[in-house]
Every structure is written in C-alpha cells, then in structure tokens.
Design an enzyme around this catalytic site. Structure first.
Site, short mmCIF file in Angstrom:
data_model
loop_
_atom_site.label_atom_id
_atom_site.label_comp_id
_atom_site.label_asym_id
_atom_site.label_seq_id
_atom_site.Cartn_x
_atom_site.Cartn_y
_atom_site.Cartn_z
N ALA A 434 44.47 38.31 45.01
CA ALA A 434 43.72 39.55 44.84
C ALA A 434 44.59 40.63 44.21
O ALA A 434 45.75 40.80 44.59
CB ALA A 434 43.19 40.05 46.19
N CYS A 435 44.04 41.31 43.23
CA CYS A 435 44.74 42.44 42.61
C CYS A 435 43.72 43.55 42.36
O CYS A 435 42.57 43.46 42.79
CB CYS A 435 45.45 42.04 41.33
SG CYS A 435 44.38 41.65 39.94
N ASP A 436 44.14 44.58 41.68
CA ASP A 436 43.30 45.76 41.52
C ASP A 436 41.99 45.43 40.79
O ASP A 436 40.92 45.78 41.25
CB ASP A 436 44.08 46.81 40.73
CG ASP A 436 43.81 48.21 41.24
OD1 ASP A 436 43.18 48.33 42.30
OD2 ASP A 436 44.23 49.17 40.59
N SER A 442 46.55 38.59 38.94
CA SER A 442 46.05 37.69 39.97
C SER A 442 45.62 36.35 39.37
O SER A 442 45.82 35.29 39.98
CB SER A 442 44.89 38.32 40.74
OG SER A 442 43.81 38.61 39.88
N ILE A 468 40.35 43.12 44.76
CA ILE A 468 40.40 43.37 46.20
C ILE A 468 39.05 43.88 46.71
O ILE A 468 38.59 43.52 47.79
CB ILE A 468 41.51 44.38 46.53
CG1 ILE A 468 42.88 43.74 46.27
CG2 ILE A 468 41.42 44.85 47.97
CD1 ILE A 468 44.04 44.65 46.51
#
Length: 520
Positions: A434-436, A442, A468
């Site tokens: 998970a990333c922004d 990700s 996320i």
C-alpha cells in the site's frame, strides 16, 4: 522487520502528519485516475494552439473561419471535462455512483457560474455533494415502502442536485473564483519578484514525507492548467515533478555512499529517473537528514532555471519520469527544462557528495554508516522493537536478523501480548503493498515480492498493490513505507503490518518468504 501494534502510542506531530497525508491522498485519489485526460489535453494544446507545433484554428481556438470565431477544444476540455471527471471520481470515492451523480451536478453549477477554471471547485463540490447525498439517504433508510425505492431515490437525488446546483451557480462559484484569483496573484507575485525558487523549501521536504499531494494536486495542477490556457505552458507543473534533485542524491550515494546504500543506489536511479517513482530516493534522505539541504538547493536551482528561461510544461508530468517531463514540455522550452533537470541534479549531487565525503570515515567505522544508526533511533522513537529495528531499510549492512527476530516480527497485531503469552502468527494468504496513490512504488514492491514467492515455489498467496485509502480490511499482511504505516494501521488494525524503507530491495521480503514457507 518491523511491525506496528494497535497499542503503539502516537505523537501529536505524527498525527498531524498522517492527517495531511490522508488529505493529500484523497486529493490524489481524485486526480490520479484522470491524469490521462490532462495528458491528452496537454498534447492537444501542444500541437494545435496558435503557438503549438501544428496550429489548427478549429482545434486550438484561434482565428476565424468564414467569419465565425473558433472556440476550439482546448478551453472546453479544461473548463468542463477535467473538472467534471475529477468531481465524478471524488463523488464515487465518498458514495459510489449515486454520490458521483449528485457531486457532478453540484460541480456543474460552480463551473457555469464562474469565469475561472473550477478544478479546485470540483475537488470540493464533488465529494461534498456525495457526502450530502449519503447523509440524506440515511434519513429514510429502511423507511421506504417496497415498490417506491426507485421513485424516492431518483427524485431525492434530483431535488438535492437542483438545490446544490443553484447554490454552486450563485454563491460558491464566486467564492471559489476569489480563492483561485488570490492563489494566482500569489504565484504571479513570486514569479515577478523572482521568489518562486523559495517554494522548494516547502515542496522538497514535503515530497520526502509524502505530504506533497495536497500541494501538488490541490493547488499546482489548478494554477498550472490556468497558465497553460493563458500562455500555453506552466512552470508550476515542474515544481514537484522535476526528477533532478532525486537523481543527484542517488548519484552521490552511488559514488560516495557506503554499505547497502551504495549498492542499491544505481538500480534506484533507473527506477526514479526513467520510471518516475520518486519514492525510491526518499529513504536515502530520511536516513541522513542533512540531505534535505541538498534536495532543497537542487529543487530551487531547477525552479530558478525554468524561471530564467521562461520554460514550462503543457500538462502535469505524472509520474515524474524524465520521459513524461520531456513529453509534456512546451516546444519552446526544451533547453530550459533539460537544463533545469541537469542543473538541479548537479547541485543536489554535489551538495550530497560533500556531506557523504565529510562523514565517510565515520560511516565506515560504524559498519554501514549513520543511516543504520539513524534508522534504529527512528524506530526507537516510534516505540518499536529495538531488535527488529536493525532489520530496517538498510539492514543489509548489519548482521542478518535471527530466527527469533523473524518470528517476533510476524506476530499477529491483534494477538495476545501480555507477559507469559506466546504471540502466534496468523495465516497469510492476502498480501497488499500500500502506498499513497496505489501505483508506482507499491506496484514495484509487489512485483519484487511476487517474483520471490514464485521462485520459492509458494502457492495460494496473492500479492497486490493498492492505495491506502482503498484498503478493504480483509488483508492478512500489509507492507508500507515507514512514513505511511500509521495510516495503513488505521485502515486495517487487525492485519500484520510490515514497515520497509525501500520497496525495491527491502530485507524484509526474504523474511516474508520464509514465513510463507513455514506456514505451508
């Protein structure tokens, strides 16, 4: 490997940072899926406006044909299509299709009632209209008689949309117009007073702490699009996207770094500079905070160069790859844009190299540098296990984690932790990076771990990447960069959470594979 715990205390500063990250991620979630529209619009602008590569009046909106003025397509796309697409996406994020419909009607009122481009208005009215529709539906949830659901749903949304349209047309459009004008005047002041490079003091650190989306998508895209409509290009699209400062940092570590940082920097250059995934260089700065000076000076140099050459892009460069930057460059700006990248990389690289050379003996004496030590301190400040901290971002420079450390790292977050209890790991079948924005870094990390799992012959485990904000709560193991772990924990506190510093080459991946082997 590091894990988060539900009971981990949070500092107020961290809470504020997470709040800004969430806000920026929400803005990014509205804009990023529509970046292709920006790119298409930018190409149309670059080719067909009067100063473009191949001017075409009927498309570019200049001149007259048979005495009739050509409005072209550049203006309508920016005025209507882009704001409505953003509003629809924002409405869907709040209340699915129903929210998207009400939000788009609300936004249309703001668009038609204003003389300014209403990207900012779309970012507010799209989600706000959806939220109001959601709250309205709650008033009579479960109270509608069977057979009347469609009638009530359609008319309630239509009446709400009517009211919001009128409010947007007569009132909010004027308010947003004032805000956009004020922001535009502020940028104009910075440009005319030759102060725009000072923006790097805020933007470059914001990038490293994943706080850039609120600035980039909330303000710069809006103002940049307006500048393109007026002059065919905008320097604002390059304030955050310039890959030069990050390239300089990675080059410095390639030649003068020590330990695993030096060994991973060359590969990171390809991903950052050509792939446009800037997150790859963030750990190098975070592990040695003095590098903030290097990226700020590099960023300011790039901005100053573009201002001096009056260069800019015709559309946002997303991701921030040199390929995307050059593709979006205005035809009269190639010299300035290329120089801005080269000079910003040179300045950040030289400054970073100076710091690395000055601390090289101490880094070598520490067996890998202050980066590992700084990571351990950072983990301790966050209340994490001191042993697990040694397996952090650049733990390859230290001794490998023991079996006990690996086992404790995979303890279920929600499992017993009182003295005398044994923390057991839950079965892991669904792994999510998970990333922004749910793209870029990700996706890269998921690909790396997926290949390791495949080579190990492990079956029945899925590895995907998400934003996320899109975590659903059914994830078994969530892997995030350290600055984003608190947000991921808030979305799914029952999952196992693994914090890494570098998605490209994290030692935690091998520990994940070992855990998966043991559970099979």
């Amino acid at each position: 490997m590091t894990t988060t715990s539900v009971a981990t205390p949070k500092k107020e500063s961290g809470g504020a940072r997470v709040g800004v990250q969430k806000f920026g991620a929400f803005l990014s979630g509205m804009v990023m899926p529509n970046i292709a529209i920006f790119i298409a619009w930018g190409l149309i602008t670059a080719f067909f406006i009067q100063t473009g590569w191949t001017p075409v009046g009927i498309l570019g909106g200049f001149g007259k044909t048979d005495g009739v003025a050509n409005v072209g397509v550049v203006g309508p796309i920016l005025t209507y299509l882009i704001p409505l697409a953003i509003a629809i996406q924002g409405g869907r994020m709040i209340y699915d299709i129903r929210g998207a419909v009400v939000g788009s009607v609300f936004t249309m009122g703001v668009i038609l009632g204003s003389d300014s481009t209403m990207i900012l208005g779309a970012m507010i009215c799209g989600p706000l209209g959806a939220y109001l529709a959601k709250q309205m539906d709650r008033l009579w949830d479960g109270k509608i008689k069977p057979g009347f659901e469609m009638l009530v749903n359609n008319y309630s949304a239509g009446i709400l949309g009517f009211g919001l349209f009128m409010a947007g047309f007569f009132w909010l459009s004027k308010l947003f117009g004032v805000i956009v004008t004020a922001l535009g005047n502020a940028v104009h002041f910075l440009v005319t007073e030759h102060l725009l490079p000072l923006a790097s003091i805020f933007i470059e650190p914001a990038k490293v702490f994943f706080l850039n989306n609120a600035i980039n998508h909330g303000v710069l895209d809006q103002l940049g699009a307006q500048q393109v409509q007026q002059s065919g290009k905008s320097v604002l699209f390059l304030l955050e996207a310039n890959p030069g400062p990050g390239l300089g940092i990675l080059l410095a570590f390639t030649f003068f770094g020590v330990g695993v940082a030096r060994s991973t920097a060359p590969g990171a250059i390809l991903i950052q500079f050509f792939g446009g995934i800037h997150e790859i260089y963030f750990p190098f700065v975070l592990q040695k905070p003095i590098m903030f000076i290097a990226v700020i000076l590099g960023g300011a140099t790039g901005v100053g160069t573009n201002v001096a050459f009056n260069s800019g892009l015709v559309a946002p460069a997303s991701p921030g790859s040199i390929i995307a930057v050059l593709t979006s460059t205005s035809k009269d700006s190639y010299v300035g844009v290329i120089l801005s990248v080269v000079l910003s990389a040179a300045v950040s690289g030289v400054v970073a190299s100076f710091f690395l050379i000055a601390t090289r003996k101490r880094d070598l004496a520490n067996g890998g540098g202050d980066m590992t030590e700084a990571l351990a301190k950072m983990q301790a400040n966050k209340g994490r296990d001191a042993n697990a901290a040694t397996a952090g971002v650049f733990a390859g420079a230290s001794a490998p984690a023991t079996d006990e450390e690996v086992e404790s790292s995979f303890g279920g977050v929600g499992s017993p932790s009182a003295p005398g209890n044994t923390t057991t790991a839950t079965r892991v079948e669904n792994i999510v990076f998970a990333c922004d924005a749910g793209m870029g870094s990700s996706a890269m990390g998921a690909s790396v771990l997926r290949n390791k799992i495949k080579k190990a012959g492990i079956e029945g485990v899925t590895v995907v990447n998400k934003a996320i904000a899109n975590l659903s709560g059914d994830e078994d193991l969530i892997i995030t960069q350290e600055q984003l772990t608190d947000r991921a924990k808030g979305m799914n506190p029952g999952a196992q959470h693994v914090s890494v510093g570098n998605f490209m080459n994290a030692p935690q991946y091998d520990q994940v594979v070992e855990q998966l082997k043991s559970q099979q």
